[in-house]
Design an enzyme around this catalytic site. Structure first.
Site, PDB file in Angstrom:
ATOM      1  N   TYR A 210      35.673  47.156  27.257  1.00 22.32           N
ATOM      2  CA  TYR A 210      36.928  47.043  28.091  1.00 22.32           C
ATOM      3  C   TYR A 210      37.605  47.982  28.026  1.00 22.32           C
ATOM      4  O   TYR A 210      38.138  48.466  29.701  1.00 22.32           O
ATOM      5  CB  TYR A 210      37.325  45.879  27.581  1.00 22.32           C
ATOM      6  CG  TYR A 210      39.035  45.523  28.695  1.00 22.32           C
ATOM      7  CD1 TYR A 210      38.862  44.797  29.579  1.00 22.32           C
ATOM      8  CD2 TYR A 210      39.695  45.736  28.429  1.00 22.32           C
ATOM      9  CE1 TYR A 210      39.720  44.242  30.471  1.00 22.32           C
ATOM     10  CE2 TYR A 210      41.407  45.619  28.730  1.00 22.32           C
ATOM     11  CZ  TYR A 210      41.096  44.434  30.121  1.00 22.32           C
ATOM     12  OH  TYR A 210      42.077  44.232  30.719  1.00 22.32           O
TER      13      TYR A 210
ATOM     14  N   LYS B  56      38.028  50.275  31.568  1.00 26.29           N
ATOM     15  CA  LYS B  56      40.072  51.158  32.371  1.00 26.29           C
ATOM     16  C   LYS B  56      39.872  52.432  31.923  1.00 26.29           C
ATOM     17  O   LYS B  56      40.472  52.744  33.125  1.00 26.29           O
ATOM     18  CB  LYS B  56      40.895  50.243  31.473  1.00 26.29           C
ATOM     19  CG  LYS B  56      40.514  49.068  31.907  1.00 26.29           C
ATOM     20  CD  LYS B  56      40.209  47.529  33.086  1.00 26.29           C
ATOM     21  CE  LYS B  56      40.887  46.854  32.836  1.00 26.29           C
ATOM     22  NZ  LYS B  56      40.627  45.591  34.497  1.00 26.29           N
TER      23      LYS B  56
HETATM   24  P1  NDP Z   1      42.491  35.821  34.340  1.00 25.25           P
HETATM   25  O1  NDP Z   1      41.113  35.123  33.420  1.00 25.25           O
HETATM   26  O2  NDP Z   1      43.366  35.352  34.766  1.00 25.25           O
HETATM   27  O3  NDP Z   1      41.610  36.200  36.290  1.00 25.25           O
HETATM   28  C1  NDP Z   1      40.281  36.833  36.243  1.00 25.25           C
HETATM   29  C2  NDP Z   1      40.563  36.784  38.279  1.00 25.25           C
HETATM   30  O4  NDP Z   1      39.048  37.753  38.272  1.00 25.25           O
HETATM   31  C3  NDP Z   1      39.916  35.614  37.613  1.00 25.25           C
HETATM   32  O5  NDP Z   1      40.744  35.413  39.632  1.00 25.25           O
HETATM   33  C4  NDP Z   1      38.394  35.331  38.356  1.00 25.25           C
HETATM   34  O6  NDP Z   1      37.718  34.777  39.727  1.00 25.25           O
HETATM   35  C5  NDP Z   1      38.281  37.068  38.549  1.00 25.25           C
HETATM   36  N1  NDP Z   1      37.088  37.568  38.532  1.00 25.25           N
HETATM   37  C6  NDP Z   1      36.528  37.316  37.602  1.00 25.25           C
HETATM   38  N2  NDP Z   1      35.153  38.024  37.505  1.00 25.25           N
HETATM   39  C7  NDP Z   1      35.113  37.906  38.538  1.00 25.25           C
HETATM   40  C8  NDP Z   1      33.858  38.627  39.585  1.00 25.25           C
HETATM   41  N3  NDP Z   1      32.989  38.918  38.869  1.00 25.25           N
HETATM   42  N4  NDP Z   1      34.204  38.792  41.547  1.00 25.25           N
HETATM   43  C9  NDP Z   1      35.384  38.120  41.470  1.00 25.25           C
HETATM   44  N5  NDP Z   1      36.471  38.154  40.912  1.00 25.25           N
HETATM   45  C10 NDP Z   1      36.046  37.408  39.546  1.00 25.25           C
HETATM   46  O7  NDP Z   1      42.450  37.728  34.416  1.00 25.25           O
HETATM   47  P2  NDP Z   1      44.296  38.280  34.334  1.00 25.25           P
HETATM   48  O8  NDP Z   1      44.652  37.766  35.716  1.00 25.25           O
HETATM   49  O9  NDP Z   1      44.885  38.003  33.343  1.00 25.25           O
HETATM   50  O10 NDP Z   1      43.534  39.623  34.737  1.00 25.25           O
HETATM   51  C11 NDP Z   1      43.025  40.616  36.320  1.00 25.25           C
HETATM   52  C12 NDP Z   1      43.428  42.110  36.089  1.00 25.25           C
HETATM   53  O11 NDP Z   1      44.499  42.608  35.218  1.00 25.25           O
HETATM   54  C13 NDP Z   1      41.256  42.642  35.249  1.00 25.25           C
HETATM   55  O12 NDP Z   1      41.254  43.947  36.034  1.00 25.25           O
HETATM   56  C14 NDP Z   1      42.828  42.762  33.473  1.00 25.25           C
HETATM   57  O13 NDP Z   1      41.519  43.377  33.224  1.00 25.25           O
HETATM   58  C15 NDP Z   1      44.028  43.409  33.728  1.00 25.25           C
HETATM   59  N6  NDP Z   1      44.621  43.177  32.743  1.00 25.25           N
HETATM   60  C16 NDP Z   1      45.445  41.878  32.693  1.00 25.25           C
HETATM   61  C17 NDP Z   1      45.318  42.281  31.285  1.00 25.25           C
HETATM   62  C18 NDP Z   1      45.835  40.877  31.032  1.00 25.25           C
HETATM   63  O14 NDP Z   1      47.290  40.962  30.409  1.00 25.25           O
HETATM   64  N7  NDP Z   1      45.847  39.437  31.580  1.00 25.25           N
HETATM   65  C19 NDP Z   1      46.483  43.134  30.739  1.00 25.25           C
HETATM   66  C20 NDP Z   1      45.992  44.296  31.382  1.00 25.25           C
HETATM   67  C21 NDP Z   1      44.743  44.078  32.426  1.00 25.25           C
HETATM   68  P3  NDP Z   1      37.133  32.974  39.115  1.00 25.25           P
HETATM   69  O15 NDP Z   1      38.626  32.071  39.388  1.00 25.25           O
HETATM   70  O16 NDP Z   1      36.958  32.765  40.365  1.00 25.25           O
HETATM   71  O17 NDP Z   1      36.588  33.357  38.355  1.00 25.25           O
END
Ligand code: NDP
Length: 249
Positions: free
Chosen positions: A155, A159
């Site tokens: 990861y 990133k």
């Molecule tokens: P969630 O797990 O809550 O949500 C992930 C989202 O990404 C969902 O809408 C999911 O869709 C979608 N997704 C996952 N895989 C795919 C794929 N292959 N194709 C299309 N959509 C996909 O994650 P977060 O909201 O927490 O994270 C969002 C972003 O923020 C990410 O890039 C994460 O790395 C980054 N981030 C998050 C942090 C945190 O603390 N939460 C901290 C730092 C960065 P579906 O439901 O349809 O699978």
């Protein structure tokens, strides 16, 4: 409203941070493409919420870890909503584990979803942005990519890669009116962090200057800023939204 007449594509917008970004961009007047991989009902609920508030949105299924699907997603969005002005590469996953035990599959899956997908969607929107001499590309990175984090070699590599990608592309397309920035969230309360242990959370909270975890809306605010004209002279940057967790020199 700051984003009237703009079309935005947010990958992974069915839940968590992507959902909040989609709602916030729509609240500023953008027509929003809500991408999801599996959570169809959740994505449709985001679209319904935007429409109830008088906004324009559509849901688009595509697993962006499949490069061809990521590229096709852009085509489908442009066909239905028009040329993409704002691309938010948000879709992301974690497959945590110490490196000695990390399988090639979990490495590849994380790199494909968090990094390669952004390359494919960005390349697909870029041709139109270059022609129109306008664009906003915002990549959702993580403080893991800045500081490293045990158990997240895949990861953090993805990133950090996204941050290097952001800086390079900013230099390549800046003269054409396109800005490219990253947002690096700290610990944000979403499904992704829900399973982390209480002890870990307590230790993290001690290190966060603001004394609380972030909300998806905290991140969405930074994205709206970078998408707006107010950030017209900001490019190649990584905006850290972590409540003061890292504060690197
Ligand atoms: P969630 O797990 O809550 O949500 C992930 C989202 O990404 C969902 O809408 C999911 O869709 C979608 N997704 C996952 N895989 C795919 C794929 N292959 N194709 C299309 N959509 C996909 O994650 P977060 O909201 O927490 O994270 C969002 C972003 O923020 C990410 O890039 C994460 O790395 C980054 N981030 C998050 C942090 C945190 O603390 N939460 C901290 C730092 C960065 P579906 O439901 O349809 O699978």
């Amino acid at each position: 409203m700051r984003l009237s007449e703009r079309v935005a594509l947010v990958t992974g917008a069915s839940r968590g941070i992507g959902r909040a970004i989609a709602l916030a961009l729509a609240a500023e007047g953008a027509a929003v493409a809500v991408n999801y991989a599996r959570s169809r009902d959740a994505a449709e609920a985001v679209v319904a919420e935007i429409r109830e508030r008088g906004g324009r949105a559509e849901a688009f299924q595509a697993d962006v870890s499949d490069g061809d699907a990521a590229e096709a997603l852009v085509g489908a969005v442009e066909e239905r909503l028009g040329p993409v002005d704002i691309l938010v590469n948000n879709a992301g996953i974690t497959r945590d584990g110490l490196l000695v035990r990390m399988s090639p599959e979990s490495w590849d899956e994380v790199i494909a979803t968090n990094l390669t997908a952004a390359y494919r969607t960005t390349r697909a929107v870029l041709r139109g942005m270059l022609r129109r001499r306008y664009g906003r590309i915002i990549n959702i990175a993580s403080v893991s990519g800045l500081t490293g984090n045990p158990g997240q070699a895949n990861y953090a590599a993805a990133k950090a890669g996204l941050i290097g990608f952001t800086k390079t592309l900013a230099r390549e397309v800046g003269s054409r009116g396109i800005t490219v920035n990253a947002v690096a969230p700290g610990v944000i309360e979403t499904d992704m962090t829900a399973a982390l242990g209480e002890e870990w959370k307590r230790r993290m909270l001690d290190q966060i200057a603001l004394g609380r975890f972030g909300t998806p809306e905290d991140v969405a605010g930074a994205v709206v800023f970078l998408a707006s004209d107010a950030a017209g002279y900001v490019t190649g940057q990584t905006l850290v939204v972590d409540g003061g967790l890292t504060m690197t020199a």
